[in-house]
Write a protein that holds these residues in place. Structure first.
Motif, PDB file in Angstrom:
ATOM      1  N   PHE A  65     -33.236 140.003   8.463  1.00  0.00           N
ATOM      2  CA  PHE A  65     -33.816 141.334   8.450  1.00  0.00           C
ATOM      3  C   PHE A  65     -34.834 141.480   7.322  1.00  0.00           C
ATOM      4  CE2 PHE A  65     -33.379 145.663   6.684  1.00  0.00           C
ATOM      5  CZ  PHE A  65     -33.850 146.389   7.760  1.00  0.00           C
ATOM      6  N   TRP A  66     -34.621 140.781   6.219  1.00  0.00           N
ATOM      7  CA  TRP A  66     -35.535 140.861   5.087  1.00  0.00           C
ATOM      8  C   TRP A  66     -36.723 139.917   5.244  1.00  0.00           C
ATOM      9  CZ3 TRP A  66     -35.176 143.896   0.594  1.00  0.00           C
ATOM     10  CH2 TRP A  66     -34.010 144.655   0.476  1.00  0.00           C
ATOM     11  N   THR A  67     -36.551 138.862   6.033  1.00  0.00           N
ATOM     12  CA  THR A  67     -37.671 137.926   6.160  1.00  0.00           C
ATOM     13  C   THR A  67     -38.620 138.415   7.242  1.00  0.00           C
ATOM     14  OG1 THR A  67     -36.443 136.617   7.735  1.00  0.00           O
ATOM     15  CG2 THR A  67     -36.290 135.946   5.457  1.00  0.00           C
ATOM     16  N   SER A  68     -39.807 137.869   7.243  1.00  0.00           N
ATOM     17  CA  SER A  68     -40.879 138.418   8.058  1.00  0.00           C
ATOM     18  C   SER A  68     -40.558 138.445   9.547  1.00  0.00           C
ATOM     19  CB  SER A  68     -42.140 137.601   7.829  1.00  0.00           C
ATOM     20  OG  SER A  68     -43.106 137.978   8.762  1.00  0.00           O
ATOM     21  N   PHE A  69     -40.686 139.645  10.104  1.00  0.00           N
ATOM     22  CA  PHE A  69     -40.498 139.881  11.529  1.00  0.00           C
ATOM     23  C   PHE A  69     -41.517 139.079  12.350  1.00  0.00           C
ATOM     24  CE2 PHE A  69     -42.295 142.549  14.926  1.00  0.00           C
ATOM     25  CZ  PHE A  69     -41.218 142.645  15.761  1.00  0.00           C
ATOM     26  N   LEU A  70     -42.772 139.144  11.923  1.00  0.00           N
ATOM     27  CA  LEU A  70     -43.856 138.447  12.623  1.00  0.00           C
ATOM     28  C   LEU A  70     -43.593 136.938  12.683  1.00  0.00           C
ATOM     29  CD1 LEU A  70     -46.680 138.797  13.850  1.00  0.00           C
ATOM     30  CD2 LEU A  70     -47.614 138.553  11.560  1.00  0.00           C
ATOM     31  N   LEU A  71     -43.123 136.384  11.554  1.00  0.00           N
ATOM     32  CA  LEU A  71     -42.914 134.941  11.501  1.00  0.00           C
ATOM     33  C   LEU A  71     -41.684 134.515  12.288  1.00  0.00           C
ATOM     34  CD1 LEU A  71     -43.893 134.372   7.794  1.00  0.00           C
ATOM     35  CD2 LEU A  71     -45.178 133.702   9.820  1.00  0.00           C
ATOM     36  N   ARG A  72     -40.703 135.432  12.404  1.00  0.00           N
ATOM     37  CA  ARG A  72     -39.535 135.088  13.214  1.00  0.00           C
ATOM     38  C   ARG A  72     -39.887 135.086  14.696  1.00  0.00           C
ATOM     39  NH1 ARG A  72     -35.249 138.799  12.457  1.00  0.00           N
ATOM     40  NH2 ARG A  72     -36.680 140.130  11.318  1.00  0.00           N
ATOM     41  N   VAL A  73     -40.803 135.961  15.110  1.00  0.00           N
ATOM     42  CA  VAL A  73     -41.281 135.916  16.492  1.00  0.00           C
ATOM     43  C   VAL A  73     -42.079 134.633  16.706  1.00  0.00           C
ATOM     44  CG1 VAL A  73     -42.719 137.055  18.211  1.00  0.00           C
ATOM     45  CG2 VAL A  73     -41.343 138.430  16.660  1.00  0.00           C
ATOM     46  N   TYR A  74     -42.874 134.297  15.699  1.00  0.00           N
ATOM     47  CA  TYR A  74     -43.699 133.089  15.759  1.00  0.00           C
ATOM     48  C   TYR A  74     -42.836 131.835  15.915  1.00  0.00           C
ATOM     49  CZ  TYR A  74     -46.555 129.296  13.859  1.00  0.00           C
ATOM     50  OH  TYR A  74     -47.189 128.116  13.664  1.00  0.00           O
ATOM     51  N   ALA A  75     -41.659 131.824  15.263  1.00  0.00           N
ATOM     52  CA  ALA A  75     -40.768 130.660  15.356  1.00  0.00           C
ATOM     53  C   ALA A  75     -40.437 130.344  16.814  1.00  0.00           C
ATOM     54  CB  ALA A  75     -39.488 130.908  14.561  1.00  0.00           C
ATOM     55  N   TRP A  76     -40.299 131.389  17.633  1.00  0.00           N
ATOM     56  CA  TRP A  76     -39.979 131.165  19.049  1.00  0.00           C
ATOM     57  C   TRP A  76     -41.147 130.550  19.804  1.00  0.00           C
ATOM     58  CZ3 TRP A  76     -35.431 130.928  21.333  1.00  0.00           C
ATOM     59  CH2 TRP A  76     -34.347 131.492  20.665  1.00  0.00           C
ATOM     60  N   MET A  77     -42.374 130.801  19.337  1.00  0.00           N
ATOM     61  CA  MET A  77     -43.523 130.190  20.010  1.00  0.00           C
ATOM     62  C   MET A  77     -43.442 128.669  19.909  1.00  0.00           C
ATOM     63  SD  MET A  77     -46.607 132.716  18.819  1.00  0.00           S
ATOM     64  CE  MET A  77     -47.839 131.982  19.871  1.00  0.00           C
ATOM     65  N   GLY A  78     -43.014 128.180  18.738  1.00  0.00           N
ATOM     66  CA  GLY A  78     -42.878 126.745  18.546  1.00  0.00           C
ATOM     67  C   GLY A  78     -41.753 126.161  19.382  1.00  0.00           C
ATOM     68  N   LEU A  79     -40.703 126.973  19.622  1.00  0.00           N
ATOM     69  CA  LEU A  79     -39.567 126.480  20.401  1.00  0.00           C
ATOM     70  C   LEU A  79     -39.878 126.460  21.892  1.00  0.00           C
ATOM     71  CD1 LEU A  79     -36.483 128.234  18.777  1.00  0.00           C
ATOM     72  CD2 LEU A  79     -37.054 125.821  18.699  1.00  0.00           C
ATOM     73  N   LEU A  80     -40.522 127.542  22.382  1.00  0.00           N
ATOM     74  CA  LEU A  80     -40.610 127.733  23.826  1.00  0.00           C
ATOM     75  C   LEU A  80     -41.888 127.183  24.447  1.00  0.00           C
ATOM     76  CD1 LEU A  80     -39.334 131.422  24.057  1.00  0.00           C
ATOM     77  CD2 LEU A  80     -38.033 129.353  24.472  1.00  0.00           C
ATOM     78  N   SER A 125     -32.825 148.691  -4.608  1.00  0.00           N
ATOM     79  CA  SER A 125     -32.802 148.078  -3.273  1.00  0.00           C
ATOM     80  C   SER A 125     -33.781 148.784  -2.348  1.00  0.00           C
ATOM     81  CB  SER A 125     -31.399 148.003  -2.663  1.00  0.00           C
ATOM     82  OG  SER A 125     -30.573 148.996  -3.116  1.00  0.00           O
ATOM     83  N   GLY A 126     -33.968 150.096  -2.544  1.00  0.00           N
ATOM     84  CA  GLY A 126     -34.978 150.812  -1.766  1.00  0.00           C
ATOM     85  C   GLY A 126     -36.373 150.269  -2.026  1.00  0.00           C
ATOM     86  N   TRP A 127     -36.661 150.013  -3.306  1.00  0.00           N
ATOM     87  CA  TRP A 127     -37.991 149.482  -3.659  1.00  0.00           C
ATOM     88  C   TRP A 127     -38.209 148.124  -2.995  1.00  0.00           C
ATOM     89  CZ3 TRP A 127     -40.521 145.358  -5.812  1.00  0.00           C
ATOM     90  CH2 TRP A 127     -41.830 145.574  -6.254  1.00  0.00           C
ATOM     91  N   LEU A 128     -37.185 147.256  -3.072  1.00  0.00           N
ATOM     92  CA  LEU A 128     -37.310 145.920  -2.485  1.00  0.00           C
ATOM     93  C   LEU A 128     -37.502 145.997  -0.979  1.00  0.00           C
ATOM     94  CD1 LEU A 128     -34.602 143.980  -4.516  1.00  0.00           C
ATOM     95  CD2 LEU A 128     -37.064 143.571  -4.539  1.00  0.00           C
ATOM     96  N   LEU A 129     -36.759 146.903  -0.336  1.00  0.00           N
ATOM     97  CA  LEU A 129     -36.893 147.044   1.111  1.00  0.00           C
ATOM     98  C   LEU A 129     -38.289 147.545   1.457  1.00  0.00           C
ATOM     99  CD1 LEU A 129     -35.469 146.775   3.780  1.00  0.00           C
ATOM    100  CD2 LEU A 129     -34.659 149.105   3.567  1.00  0.00           C
ATOM    101  N   ALA A 130     -38.770 148.557   0.719  1.00  0.00           N
ATOM    102  CA  ALA A 130     -40.113 149.095   0.969  1.00  0.00           C
ATOM    103  C   ALA A 130     -41.160 148.009   0.765  1.00  0.00           C
ATOM    104  CB  ALA A 130     -40.378 150.281   0.043  1.00  0.00           C
ATOM    105  N   PHE A 131     -40.956 147.180  -0.266  1.00  0.00           N
ATOM    106  CA  PHE A 131     -41.893 146.096  -0.565  1.00  0.00           C
ATOM    107  C   PHE A 131     -41.969 145.109   0.598  1.00  0.00           C
ATOM    108  CE2 PHE A 131     -42.932 141.995  -2.554  1.00  0.00           C
ATOM    109  CZ  PHE A 131     -44.074 142.335  -3.259  1.00  0.00           C
ATOM    110  N   THR A 132     -40.798 144.670   1.093  1.00  0.00           N
ATOM    111  CA  THR A 132     -40.819 143.687   2.180  1.00  0.00           C
ATOM    112  C   THR A 132     -41.326 144.303   3.480  1.00  0.00           C
ATOM    113  OG1 THR A 132     -38.480 144.090   2.456  1.00  0.00           O
ATOM    114  CG2 THR A 132     -39.070 142.067   1.370  1.00  0.00           C
ATOM    115  N   LEU A 133     -40.991 145.581   3.726  1.00  0.00           N
ATOM    116  CA  LEU A 133     -41.483 146.226   4.949  1.00  0.00           C
ATOM    117  C   LEU A 133     -42.996 146.280   4.951  1.00  0.00           C
ATOM    118  CD1 LEU A 133     -38.996 149.207   5.289  1.00  0.00           C
ATOM    119  CD2 LEU A 133     -39.282 147.350   6.914  1.00  0.00           C
ATOM    120  N   SER A 134     -43.562 146.598   3.784  1.00  0.00           N
ATOM    121  CA  SER A 134     -45.017 146.695   3.679  1.00  0.00           C
ATOM    122  C   SER A 134     -45.658 145.322   3.854  1.00  0.00           C
ATOM    123  CB  SER A 134     -45.390 147.290   2.322  1.00  0.00           C
ATOM    124  OG  SER A 134     -46.748 147.083   2.057  1.00  0.00           O
TER     125      SER A 134
END
Lengths: 270, 305
Positions: free
Chosen positions: B137-152, A195-204
């Motif tokens: 939390f696992w999905t892209s932070f940048l794209l979740r911010v971007y989603a609000w651009m389309g809404l607002l 799970s650490g590897w997966l988290l590091a992967f997505t963070l990067s």
């Protein structure tokens, strides 16, 4: 009692609607025929076709995946070592500083981490001539540095909640520390390392700020390309890209948690 | 292969090898963090005293050791003097702290009942709800911010919805305002608030609630006097996890905020990338570090408990 549980229920509904409606809207509009963000012009896959014909985005995605895989692997190795050093090694000088700096990258504002690493790379280059140029390699080093902290925290919490009797038994039977680590400790913490590897992967894969600071002229990661496109407003092909990324990550997470949930139930530890 | 295995086995059996192993496991990650995490701060501090020049790298050295130099020490307070004299930087520091603090509070207001509800749910529901919190939390932070651009946006979903319902005649300016920045920060950081809160609420002994109820406490009294004080560690950890990164946030004000939405992370980024004034950016970073260092130490203490 009834009133308070209704309150909690509506808070949950509101909270999850808040978390998921923006993502769902984004996904729906990625299939929009029209180029105007708020007008539904019928179902179409044209933005996906446009995406797969965009060489710049494909190159950036490949570079990002390469950096993510490399940095996640090194971060897992270093982070696991750090986790072992914090829980299994007893006392040593400098341990306090070590505990201090291992968790700090988790909360450190990205602009500080990015700027300080860049200035470090520039100074090193002046001093010893390395790194020769900035690009994929310096981004990878930067990503290893902040994601190893996440791995270390995950591994550390697993190690400190774990029953140590197996390791003690192995030591009593004459196992050397390195042998015990490889034969007993590491297999036991393997799920946390994964799970650490997966988290590091997505963070990067997700990082924009630190990559922008530490990259050179040549290398643009996927978030850097996305950012330069969306700074000017909504573009439908980025909606398509977002749907692909969010969709694949979500499916991966759902499958992973389902497997873990079943595994937990079978082994009776839940 | 077999021979290599035997050599390794032999090495294992020597106490010297134990020592090497121990030093290796401690030393490698320690050295890495010292080199790439701690030492860079010293360099930021050093460069914050330099003078910007048009060169590569774009700043002067601090020491001039050549024989004919009048002043061998070239360090200067100019960058810091500039920061204190120009109102822009004061405004962005205070605005960052204000936006981060208010967003943290909103996260707590929304996150607490959610964490409470998840902790009190049945085991299966709890697992599903937790996964739903962790998933964004696992999905892209940048794209979740971007989603609000389309809404607002001016032609965005919210505006066209309000217009079609007849509630407004002209599109509201929502994107590129401070409100959009608050929304973006709360939206992206709320999982960091919910998870530590959930962890403390889930561990809480429910018999305390029963005892309070038996003694005649009303539900809200039980909540104020029992649940809330006991969940303090979760509140502290969650608040710091939101507050500290939010202060230095760059992406959210850059995408959702107006041109005048001066948060310190954005000021630093622009100073570096737009004005190319590295020493001034380093001075901004040093002052930002001074602001966050105490919350970071509090966070580490809460982690160790």
């Amino acid at each position: 009692m009834q009133k308070s549980s209704r309150l909690v229920f509506s808070a949950l509904c509101f909270g999850f609607a808040f978390l998921y409606i923006p993502i769902l809207v984004l996904i729906v509009f990625s299939f929009n025929q029209s180029a105007i963000a708020s007008v539904w012009g019928g179902f179409s896959l044209r933005w996906y076709t446009a995406l797969f014909n965009n060489q710049q985005i494909i190159d950036a995605a490949l570079l990002s995946l390469k950096i993510a895989a490399t940095s996640a692997t090194f971060a897992t190795i270093l982070g696991t070592m750090a986790g072992l050093a914090l829980t299994q090694m007893g006392r040593y000088s400098g341990r306090l500083v070590f505990t201090g700096i291992i968790a700090a990258p988790l909360v450190m504002p990205e602009v500080i981490t990015g700027l300080s690493l860049l200035l470090m790379f520039v100074s090193l280059q002046e001093l010893i001539g390395w790194p020769v140029s900035r690009g994929a390699s310096t981004i990878t080093i930067a990503h290893i540095t902040f994601s190893m902290a996440y791995v270390a925290v995950i591994v550390q919490s697993r190690l400190s909640s774990m029953d140590q009797s197996l390791q003690e038994a192995a030591m009593d039977l004459g196992g050397r520390p390195a042998q015990v680590a490889f034969d007993i400790t590491l297999p036991l913490i393997a799920p946390s390392m994964l799970s650490g590897w997966l988290l590091a992967f997505t963070l990067s894969l997700d990082d924009l700020v630190i990559a922008s600071f530490t990259s050179g002229a040549g290398a643009s990661t996927l978030p850097m390309v996305i950012f330069s496109k969306i700074k000017l407003g909504v573009t439908p092909d980025i909606n398509a890209l977002a749907t692909l990324i969010i969709g694949s990550v979500s499916i991966g997470i759902v499958i992973a948690s389902w497997i873990m949930f079943r595994h937990e139930r079978r082994s009776g530890t839940a | 292969m077999n021979k290599a295995k035997q050599t390794i086995k032999k090495l294992y059996q020597q106490p010297l090898a134990d020592k090497i192993w121990r030093n290796f496991v401690i030393g490698v990650p320690y050295f890495w963090l010292l080199l790439f995490f701690l030492a860079p701060f010293a360099i930021v501090l050093k460069i914050s005293f330099a003078t910007p020049i048009v060169a590569l790298p774009p700043f002067t050295p601090l020491l001039d050791l050549s024989a004919n130099a009048d002043h061998w020490l070239l360090a200067t307070w100019d960058n810091y003097r500039f920061l204190t004299e120009d109102n822009l930087y004061w405004i962005s520091y205070f605005k960052s702290i204000k936006i981060a603090a208010i967003s943290t509070f909103i996260c707590l207001l929304i996150g607490y009942p959610m964490a409470y509800g998840i902790a009190r749910a049945t085991a299966t529901t709890r697992n599903i709800l937790l996964m739903l919190v962790i998933l964004p939390f696992w999905t892209s932070f940048l794209l979740r911010v971007y989603a609000w651009m389309g809404l607002l946006g001016k032609n965005g979903i919210v505006n066209s919805l309000l217009f079609n319902l007849g509630l407004i005649n002209a599109p509201l300016q929502m994107l590129y305002t401070d409100i959009a920045v608050y929304l973006g920060i709360v939206y992206t950081y709320i999982p960091f608030m919910i998870l530590p809160l959930y962890a403390t609420l889930e561990k809480m002994d429910t018999s305390l609630h029963d005892a309070a109820a038996d003694l005649g406490a009303k539900p809200w009294q039980t909540f104020i006097d029992v649940t809330l004080p006991l969940s303090k560690p979760g509140i502290i950890a969650g608040s710091l996890l939101v507050f500290i990164p939010a202060i230095g946030e760059y992406v959210i004000p850059a995408l959702l905020g107006g041109i005048d939405s001066l948060m310190i992370g954005r000021t630093l980024y622009d100073e570096f990338f737009v004005n190319r004034d590295w020493p001034l950016a380093a001075a901004v970073a040093t002052l930002l570090l001074v602001i966050v260092v105490i919350p970071i130490m509090l966070f580490q203490r809460s982690q160790q408990e």
